[in-house]
Motif scaffolding. Structure first.
Motif, PDB file in Angstrom:
ATOM      1  N   UNK A   6       0.856  -1.190   0.000  1.00 15.37           N
ATOM      2  CA  UNK A   6       0.000   0.000   0.000  1.00 15.37           C
ATOM      3  C   UNK A   6       0.889   1.236   0.000  1.00 15.37           C
ATOM      4  N   UNK A   7       0.614   2.150  -0.908  1.00  9.98           N
ATOM      5  CA  UNK A   7       1.364   3.398  -1.019  1.00  9.98           C
ATOM      6  C   UNK A   7       0.402   4.547  -0.739  1.00  9.98           C
ATOM      7  N   UNK A   8       0.774   5.435   0.205  1.00  9.46           N
ATOM      8  CA  UNK A   8      -0.098   6.557   0.549  1.00  9.46           C
ATOM      9  C   UNK A   8       0.645   7.875   0.375  1.00  9.46           C
ATOM     10  N   UNK A   9      -0.093   8.913   0.080  1.00 14.31           N
ATOM     11  CA  UNK A   9       0.539  10.219  -0.051  1.00 14.31           C
ATOM     12  C   UNK A   9      -0.452  11.303  -0.423  1.00 14.31           C
ATOM     13  N   UNK A  10       0.025  12.533  -0.346  1.00 14.11           N
ATOM     14  CA  UNK A  10      -0.775  13.722  -0.642  1.00 14.11           C
ATOM     15  C   UNK A  10      -0.014  14.561  -1.656  1.00 14.11           C
ATOM     16  N   UNK A  11      -0.471  14.578  -2.901  1.00 13.53           N
ATOM     17  CA  UNK A  11       0.281  15.269  -3.950  1.00 13.53           C
ATOM     18  C   UNK A  11       0.145  16.788  -3.872  1.00 13.53           C
ATOM     19  N   UNK A  12      -0.574  17.286  -2.862  1.00 18.94           N
ATOM     20  CA  UNK A  12      -0.595  18.740  -2.638  1.00 18.94           C
ATOM     21  C   UNK A  12       0.456  19.166  -1.616  1.00 18.94           C
ATOM     22  N   UNK A  13       1.219  18.197  -1.061  1.00 17.33           N
ATOM     23  CA  UNK A  13       2.236  18.515  -0.049  1.00 17.33           C
ATOM     24  C   UNK A  13       3.575  17.879  -0.439  1.00 17.33           C
TER      25      UNK A  13
END
Length: 331
Positions: free
Chosen positions: A256-263
């Motif tokens: 599982x890969x998680x992230x926020x492309x606005x940060x």
């Protein structure tokens, strides 16, 4: 159909109904029912399905009040969304998104329809990318799912990774050796584990390498088999780092890969591996993308307001970083 519910004292009724009975108005609008409060009682009139749904939400609000919590408008809206989700998908589908806890009697349940879709996606795919703003439970739900798989014996270990990328700070100015320098970057992963497991058990599993928490750079050259692997804050991976990480996947493992492309904290000259991978791997069988939105934020209501205020704004370096998908988290 009519139901009359007793909610206790007048003081409790005020908390449950909200300022100027605002919460009751939300129930009326959501389920097309008539809701009338009289002292410590509330009557609900309307079609059976609407009445039963409004009753469920009120019962959940009563449980929160008994636990000493004061329901907020955001909490009421989340409960309404979840009830609509339950009605739309059925009780069985709703139960399937409940994650059995590592401690006896504990469980983790989705608090928004987007989170429920995220859980179902993790259950049905070997590689999942979850992209969304802060506070949507991306990492927490992934860790909860990983512990469930460990408890059931479907995987032998849990591997948690994060890139050690500075958000304006520099590692070299932190005291201690390399392990001490990178620990602050890994702290959110420890926090999730300690919330879902007993601290002594967490420490014991880490000592036995059943749970590994490490910077992304430390997985290079390894093959991770029979493991549940989580990469957090993946927006701070480069394209090459993302490729290196994804190719660590071994037999009988899940990722599982998680992230926020606005940060994104990478230099403007570098492309985020999480942005790049959406185009590179979209449509590959067995790989699924879930996109959560501000509607799925389950932190303080102001977090949602802050995310909305910053959404679409250019970064200080002049590179606009926006979340391109505006879906409600269900794919």
């Amino acid at each position: 159909m009519q139901k009359v519910l007793s909610v206790g004292t007048q003081e409790k009724a005020v908390r449950l109904f909200g300022p100027h009975e605002r919460f009751l108005k939300l129930l009326r609008d959501a389920f097309q029912v008539t809701v009338v409060a009289r002292g410590g009682e509330v009557s609900i009139d309307g079609e059976p399905q609407g009445v039963e749904s409004a009753e469920r939400v009120l019962h959940r609000l009563s449980e929160l009040a008994r636990q000493g919590e004061s329901p907020t408008e955001a909490e009421v809206k989340r409960l309404i969304d979840m009830e609509k989700h339950r009605v739309r998908h059925g009780d069985q589908a709703f139960k399937e998104t409940r994650i059995e806890g590592f401690r006896r009697g504990d469980s983790t349940v989705p608090r928004t329809p987007g989170q429920a879709e995220y859980i179902r996606t993790m259950q049905n795919n070997d590689i999942v990318f979850c992209i969304g703003p802060a506070g949507t439970g991306k990492t927490y739900l992934a860790v909860a799912m990983a512990l469930k798989y460990m408890k059931q014996g479907q995987v032998d270990k849990l591997v948690l990774c994060r890139p050690a990328v500075e958000a304006g700070e520099r590692l070299g100015f932190l005291p201690g050796d390399m392990q001490a320098k990178v620990n602050p970057y890994l702290r959110p992963l420890y926090d999730a584990l300690h919330d879902l497991m007993d601290s002594e058990q967490v420490n014991r599993y880490i000592e036995k390498d059943i749970i590994e928490i490490l910077p992304l750079a430390f997985v290079r050259g390894r093959t991770l088999e029979d493991a549940f692997i989580i990469l957090d804050e993946a927006q701070n991976c480069t394209v090459d780092q993302m490729k290196t990480f994804l190719t660590r996947l071994g037999v009988s493992s899940r990722l599982v890969v998680t992230g926020d492309i606005t940060q994104i904290d990478l230099p403007d000259s570098q492309t985020s591996g999480l942005v790049d991978v959406q185009y590179r791997l979209s449509g590959v069988n067995g790989i699924t993308f879930v996109r959560l939105t501000p509607r799925d934020i389950v932190r303080h209501q102001l977090v949602k307001d802050i995310v909305q205020a910053y959404r679409g704004e250019p970064s200080e370096g002049g590179q606009e970083r926006t979340e391109e998908n505006g879906s409600d988290g269900e794919e």
